[in-house]
Design an enzyme around this catalytic site. Structure first.
Site, PDB file in Angstrom:
ATOM      1  N   SER A 171       0.879  -1.182   0.000  1.00  0.00           N
ATOM      2  CA  SER A 171       0.000   0.000   0.000  1.00  0.00           C
ATOM      3  C   SER A 171       0.909   1.221   0.000  1.00  0.00           C
ATOM      4  CB  SER A 171      -0.844  -0.006   1.285  1.00  0.00           C
ATOM      5  OG  SER A 171      -1.428   1.263   1.512  1.00  0.00           O
TER       6      SER A 171
ATOM      7  N   TYR B  32      -1.946  -1.199  10.405  1.00  0.00           N
ATOM      8  CA  TYR B  32      -1.928  -1.296   8.939  1.00  0.00           C
ATOM      9  C   TYR B  32      -0.611  -0.736   8.386  1.00  0.00           C
ATOM     10  CZ  TYR B  32      -3.914  -1.028   4.183  1.00  0.00           C
ATOM     11  OH  TYR B  32      -4.172  -1.192   2.839  1.00  0.00           O
TER      12      TYR B  32
HETATM   13  P1  NAD Z   1     -11.396  -6.225   0.211  1.00  0.00           P
HETATM   14  O1  NAD Z   1     -11.955  -6.106   1.579  1.00  0.00           O
HETATM   15  O2  NAD Z   1     -12.257  -5.923  -0.970  1.00  0.00           O
HETATM   16  O3  NAD Z   1     -10.801  -7.693  -0.006  1.00  0.00           O
HETATM   17  C1  NAD Z   1     -10.004  -8.311   0.962  1.00  0.00           C
HETATM   18  C2  NAD Z   1      -9.885  -9.775   0.621  1.00  0.00           C
HETATM   19  O4  NAD Z   1      -9.132 -10.404   1.669  1.00  0.00           O
HETATM   20  C3  NAD Z   1     -11.238 -10.488   0.567  1.00  0.00           C
HETATM   21  O5  NAD Z   1     -11.208 -11.478  -0.451  1.00  0.00           O
HETATM   22  C4  NAD Z   1     -11.321 -11.142   1.934  1.00  0.00           C
HETATM   23  O6  NAD Z   1     -12.154 -12.295   1.967  1.00  0.00           O
HETATM   24  C5  NAD Z   1      -9.872 -11.519   2.147  1.00  0.00           C
HETATM   25  N1  NAD Z   1      -9.562 -11.800   3.540  1.00  0.00           N
HETATM   26  C6  NAD Z   1      -9.784 -11.020   4.635  1.00  0.00           C
HETATM   27  N2  NAD Z   1      -9.402 -11.671   5.743  1.00  0.00           N
HETATM   28  C7  NAD Z   1      -8.947 -12.885   5.353  1.00  0.00           C
HETATM   29  C8  NAD Z   1      -8.424 -14.009   6.033  1.00  0.00           C
HETATM   30  N3  NAD Z   1      -8.290 -14.031   7.365  1.00  0.00           N
HETATM   31  N4  NAD Z   1      -8.054 -15.079   5.308  1.00  0.00           N
HETATM   32  C9  NAD Z   1      -8.201 -15.083   3.959  1.00  0.00           C
HETATM   33  N5  NAD Z   1      -8.674 -14.054   3.254  1.00  0.00           N
HETATM   34  C10 NAD Z   1      -9.046 -12.969   3.948  1.00  0.00           C
HETATM   35  O7  NAD Z   1     -10.075  -5.321   0.222  1.00  0.00           O
HETATM   36  P2  NAD Z   1      -9.199  -4.669  -0.954  1.00  0.00           P
HETATM   37  O8  NAD Z   1      -9.392  -3.205  -0.867  1.00  0.00           O
HETATM   38  O9  NAD Z   1      -9.417  -5.359  -2.241  1.00  0.00           O
HETATM   39  O10 NAD Z   1      -7.728  -4.961  -0.398  1.00  0.00           O
HETATM   40  C11 NAD Z   1      -6.890  -5.936  -0.935  1.00  0.00           C
HETATM   41  C12 NAD Z   1      -5.460  -5.619  -0.554  1.00  0.00           C
HETATM   42  O11 NAD Z   1      -5.079  -4.358  -1.112  1.00  0.00           O
HETATM   43  C13 NAD Z   1      -5.223  -5.510   0.953  1.00  0.00           C
HETATM   44  O12 NAD Z   1      -3.973  -6.067   1.285  1.00  0.00           O
HETATM   45  C14 NAD Z   1      -5.215  -4.011   1.178  1.00  0.00           C
HETATM   46  O13 NAD Z   1      -4.490  -3.667   2.307  1.00  0.00           O
HETATM   47  C15 NAD Z   1      -4.554  -3.545  -0.099  1.00  0.00           C
HETATM   48  N6  NAD Z   1      -4.811  -2.145  -0.410  1.00  0.00           N
HETATM   49  C16 NAD Z   1      -6.079  -1.689  -0.597  1.00  0.00           C
HETATM   50  C17 NAD Z   1      -6.271  -0.353  -0.879  1.00  0.00           C
HETATM   51  C18 NAD Z   1      -7.633   0.211  -1.118  1.00  0.00           C
HETATM   52  O14 NAD Z   1      -7.748   1.451  -1.193  1.00  0.00           O
HETATM   53  N7  NAD Z   1      -8.664  -0.573  -1.262  1.00  0.00           N
HETATM   54  C19 NAD Z   1      -5.176   0.518  -0.955  1.00  0.00           C
HETATM   55  C20 NAD Z   1      -3.902   0.014  -0.755  1.00  0.00           C
HETATM   56  C21 NAD Z   1      -3.728  -1.311  -0.483  1.00  0.00           C
END
Ligand code: NAD
Length: 263
Positions: free
Chosen positions: A145, A158
């Protein structure tokens, strides 16, 4: 890069039942990779995702490993090797968030975020690396991130986890530097997924604003572009990391963030 550049390769994408992970898994399947899905969610919805990716003429499996459990992560990789034949690409993407100041940050949330967002990337790489090295090709892509590069208040666990992911990425890259296995991190800015949708709803509620106003405010505070990054744009970057052109890209933390970290 040909449209089917990953035909015959096999990819595991953790947290691919939603958001960025689903976008990545879809793009890898479109590029011809067989895919192991992982993540939480409604069984019927997961079956629907599996079916829609199978229509792309690739093998698609699902494993429900909980990223807080190292033995389940090892089993995810072993099952992918058995059912798909290999793990050539590992995308450690699963992640969760909790927002609170340090003094009142719940211990259980700290432990949960560190284990899912950081330790799971270690256990995944540990399990996948021996096969990649034995087969002579591999790509480890950690979804960090911008919070792996800079901080924001109230996101201690985080930010600590994502900085840790960037560090872990560098170590894996150095340990594999003389091999055809590479490891890099992608550092997205704001992406409008369920994870961020929750933050917008919380802000709209606490500040008495509409969803649209809270959304514009959230993205505009951090992104000079005032636009969110999309899962499709991130997936194109992941695909580039799998291409021959990226073979000497090692240990990098690549920001795609609407200009956030350029300021
Ligand atoms: P999201 O909530 O849409 O998806 C998260 C995924 O992780 C889901 O499939 C969920 O089922 C899975 N998950 C959660 N806990 C779990 C566990 N204990 N075991 C297995 N799977 C698990 O989130 P997202 O926004 O798509 O985020 C995905 C990644 O991208 C994360 O690592 C997040 O930190 C990173 N990220 C997101 C953003 C953003 O703005 N959305 C920005 C930077 C980084």
């Amino acid at each position: 890069m040909s449209e089917q550049s990953l035909r015959g390769r096999c990819a595991v994408v953790t947290g691919s039942t939603s958001g960025i992970g689903l976008g990545l898994a879809t793009r890898l399947a479109q590029a011809g990779a067989n895919v192991m899905l992982n993540g939480m969610g409604d069984a019927a919805e997961i079956a629907r995702i599996q079916q829609s990716l199978t229509a792309l003429d690739v093998k698609v499996a699902y494993h429900g490993a909980d990223m807080t459990r190292p033995t389940e992560i090892a089993d995810l990789i072993a099952t992918a090797e058995k059912e798909l034949g290999a793990v050539d690409v590992l995308v450690s993407n699963a992640g969760v968030q909790h927002v609170a100041p340090v003094a009142s940050f719940p211990d259980a949330q700290w432990e949960r975020i560190i284990s899912i967002n950081l330790s799971a990337a270690f256990y995944g790489a540990k399990a996948a690396l021996p096969g990649m090295l034995a087969r002579g090709w591999g790509r480890i892509i950690n979804i960090a991130s911008v919070h792996g590069l800079v901080a924001s208040a109230n996101k201690s666990a985080y930010v600590a986890a994502k900085h840790g992911v960037v560090g872990l990425t560098k170590v894996i890259a150095l340990e594999t530097a003389e091999t055809p296995v590479t490891c890099n991190a992608i550092c997205p800015g704001g992406v409008l997924t369920p994870l961020v949708d929750q933050q917008i709803r919380a802000r709209a509620k606490s500040e008495g604003k509409t969803y649209e106003a809270a959304k514009l405010e959230l993205v505009g505070e951090k992104h000079p572009s005032k636009e969110f990054v999309t899962p499709e744009q991130l997936a194109d970057l992941a695909l580039f990391l799998c291409s021959p052109g990226a073979a000497q890209m090692r240990g990098q933390a690549l920001a795609m963030d609407g200009g956030w970290t350029a300021q």
